[in-house]
Scaffold this active site. Structure first.
Site, mmCIF file in Angstrom:
data_model
loop_
_atom_site.group_PDB
_atom_site.id
_atom_site.type_symbol
_atom_site.label_atom_id
_atom_site.label_comp_id
_atom_site.label_asym_id
_atom_site.label_seq_id
_atom_site.Cartn_x
_atom_site.Cartn_y
_atom_site.Cartn_z
ATOM 1 N N SER A 183 0.822 -1.214 0.000
ATOM 2 C CA SER A 183 0.000 0.000 0.000
ATOM 3 C C SER A 183 0.854 1.261 0.000
ATOM 4 O O SER A 183 0.362 2.340 -0.353
ATOM 5 C CB SER A 183 -0.938 0.011 1.206
ATOM 6 N N ALA A 216 -1.896 0.599 10.475
ATOM 7 C CA ALA A 216 -1.230 -0.708 10.463
ATOM 8 C C ALA A 216 -1.296 -1.361 9.078
ATOM 9 O O ALA A 216 -2.321 -1.253 8.394
ATOM 10 C CB ALA A 216 -1.874 -1.621 11.502
ATOM 11 N N PRO A 217 -0.192 -1.997 8.665
ATOM 12 C CA PRO A 217 1.090 -2.217 9.365
ATOM 13 C C PRO A 217 2.105 -1.077 9.227
ATOM 14 O O PRO A 217 3.228 -1.202 9.655
ATOM 15 C CB PRO A 217 1.622 -3.477 8.692
ATOM 16 N N GLY A 218 1.702 0.037 8.586
ATOM 17 C CA GLY A 218 2.570 1.209 8.566
ATOM 18 C C GLY A 218 3.066 1.639 7.206
ATOM 19 O O GLY A 218 3.992 2.444 7.117
ATOM 20 N N GLY A 219 2.434 1.166 6.124
ATOM 21 C CA GLY A 219 2.904 1.520 4.786
ATOM 22 C C GLY A 219 2.840 3.007 4.497
ATOM 23 O O GLY A 219 3.806 3.600 4.008
ATOM 24 N N ASP A 235 -4.093 3.274 14.995
ATOM 25 C CA ASP A 235 -4.603 1.950 14.650
ATOM 26 C C ASP A 235 -4.513 1.055 15.870
ATOM 27 O O ASP A 235 -3.514 1.118 16.606
ATOM 28 C CB ASP A 235 -3.812 1.329 13.485
ATOM 29 N N ASP A 255 -9.384 4.182 17.591
ATOM 30 C CA ASP A 255 -10.245 4.065 16.421
ATOM 31 C C ASP A 255 -10.008 5.264 15.515
ATOM 32 O O ASP A 255 -10.241 6.409 15.916
ATOM 33 C CB ASP A 255 -11.706 4.007 16.876
ATOM 34 N N ASP A 271 -6.353 5.268 4.714
ATOM 35 C CA ASP A 271 -6.617 4.172 3.771
ATOM 36 C C ASP A 271 -7.454 3.100 4.472
ATOM 37 O O ASP A 271 -7.166 1.912 4.373
ATOM 38 C CB ASP A 271 -5.305 3.582 3.248
ATOM 39 N N LYS A 300 -13.266 3.504 -1.180
ATOM 40 C CA LYS A 300 -13.517 2.180 -1.737
ATOM 41 C C LYS A 300 -14.874 2.202 -2.440
ATOM 42 O O LYS A 300 -15.906 2.420 -1.801
ATOM 43 C CB LYS A 300 -13.510 1.118 -0.642
#
Length: 348
Positions: A183, A216-219, A235, A255, A271, A300
């Site tokens: 991502s 998460a995971p931090g992209g 996250d 959240d 995202d 989305k």
């Protein structure tokens, strides 16, 4: 033929056709879109010479590339495809470069070899005819030859300031070994496709502050730290340790749809997988309340009526954010069933 030739992600031709039709009508340009699903491109036929200026490339959501259509050539003789192209280009402006391409579709991928070899033959012929400069000149219009089949090609001309600067409209990005996820490529591409070079220089500075919602995971956090931004990553899930080790990241387990910063931030990115209208409303709240000045986020899209949903979500942002300076959206190469939005508010 006159009008526009635009390429897009395979399967999103109806969305691009709907966008071009609506945007052209709003600009007072009468015309019609022609395409088939999975072609990877749309032709919008229109006699209005002001159409290209009325539909700038950065303002189109589903168009990877935007070209002024010059000609469509069918039943080309494989023994001499060049002569019909030279005839079609009679009276064209002096060209600074030529790109020979094919749609980014499964059916057109076998044409990659033809595109490479034909470009090597076409360039000297164009120069001999006085249509192409001896050396590449990025200031001049650029010819695009889009092979749909070996005997079927479309010719279009790009104005460098109003077109994607990458072949096929796809930036060539490489996933770095330490990127936490693929991502990361989406945010890197977003900064290239949605921000002009001058905007990247003025809006992304070391020392700026940012929030990454649903990090998460931090992209996306990783991309921001590479710009030397200080990031608050929101996250309940974990981030990769090497992202935390940059010293630029504060990870809060919260959240992303409820958290808000104690002080205004320069940037917010998001995202999160949520309904697009809910995301648009939350992003509008961030901008309206002054929690951030600039934002990049994904919407989305549903399986059906994707252009209608896009229009609705962008209208929510305009109405609820209040006084946006900039609002742009693109379906990026690294997007799938989604679009990426850039919005900014307040002084630059």
């Amino acid at each position: 033929m006159t009008g526009l030739l635009c390429t897009c992600r395979q399967g999103f031709e109806p969305e691009l056709a709907g966008e071009l039709t609506q945007r052209a009508a709003e600009a007072g340009c009468a015309g019609y879109a022609r395409t088939q699903r999975n072609d990877g491109y749309v032709v919008f036929a229109c006699d209005d010479i002001g159409l290209a200026a009325a539909l700038p490339w950065r303002g189109l959501v589903f168009a990877r590339q935007k070209l002024a259509l010059v000609a469509e050539l069918r039943d080309l003789d494989p023994a001499d495809r060049i002569a019909p192209m030279l005839a079609a280009l009679a009276g064209a402006p002096r060209l600074g470069d030529v790109w020979v391409e094919h749609p980014d579709t499964d059916a057109a991928k076998p044409l990659a070899g033809l595109a490479r070899s034909f470009g090597n033959a076409l360039r000297p012929a164009l120069r001999k005819a006085g249509l192409l400069t001896p050396k590449e000149d990025a200031r001049l219009p650029r010819l695009h030859v889009l092979f749909v089949e070996g005997t079927h090609a479309l010719l279009g001309i790009a104005q460098p300031a109003d077109a994607a600067p990458w072949p096929l409209g796809i930036p060539r990005l490489r996933l770095m070994p330490d990127a936490p996820s693929r991502s990361a490529l989406k945010l890197e591409e977003a900064f290239l496709a949605l921000l002009a070079p001058s905007e990247r220089e003025t809006l992304l500075h070391p020392g700026m502050t940012a929030a990454d919602l649903g990090a998460a995971p931090g992209g996306w956090t990783w991309v921001l730290t590479r710009q030397q931004l200080h990031v608050t990553s929101i996250d309940n899930g974990p981030l990769r340790q090497h992202v935390l080790d940059t010293g630029l990241v504060t990870h809060l387990r919260a959240d992303g749809f409820r958290w808000q910063p104690a002080q205004p931030l320069d940037w917010m990115v998001c995202d999160m997988v949520e309904q697009p209208r809910r995301v648009a409303e939350r992003m509008a709240t961030w901008l309206r309340e002054g929690w951030c000045r600039h934002t990049v986020f994904n919407l989305k899209l549903p399986m059906k009526k994707r252009w209608d949903e896009t229009v609705l979500c962008l209208e929510i942002l305009r109405e609820q954010a209040g006084g946006l300076r900039t609002l742009r959206a693109k379906q990026l190469y690294h997007d799938r069933e989604e679009i990426t939005v850039f919005a900014t508010k307040g002084p630059r």
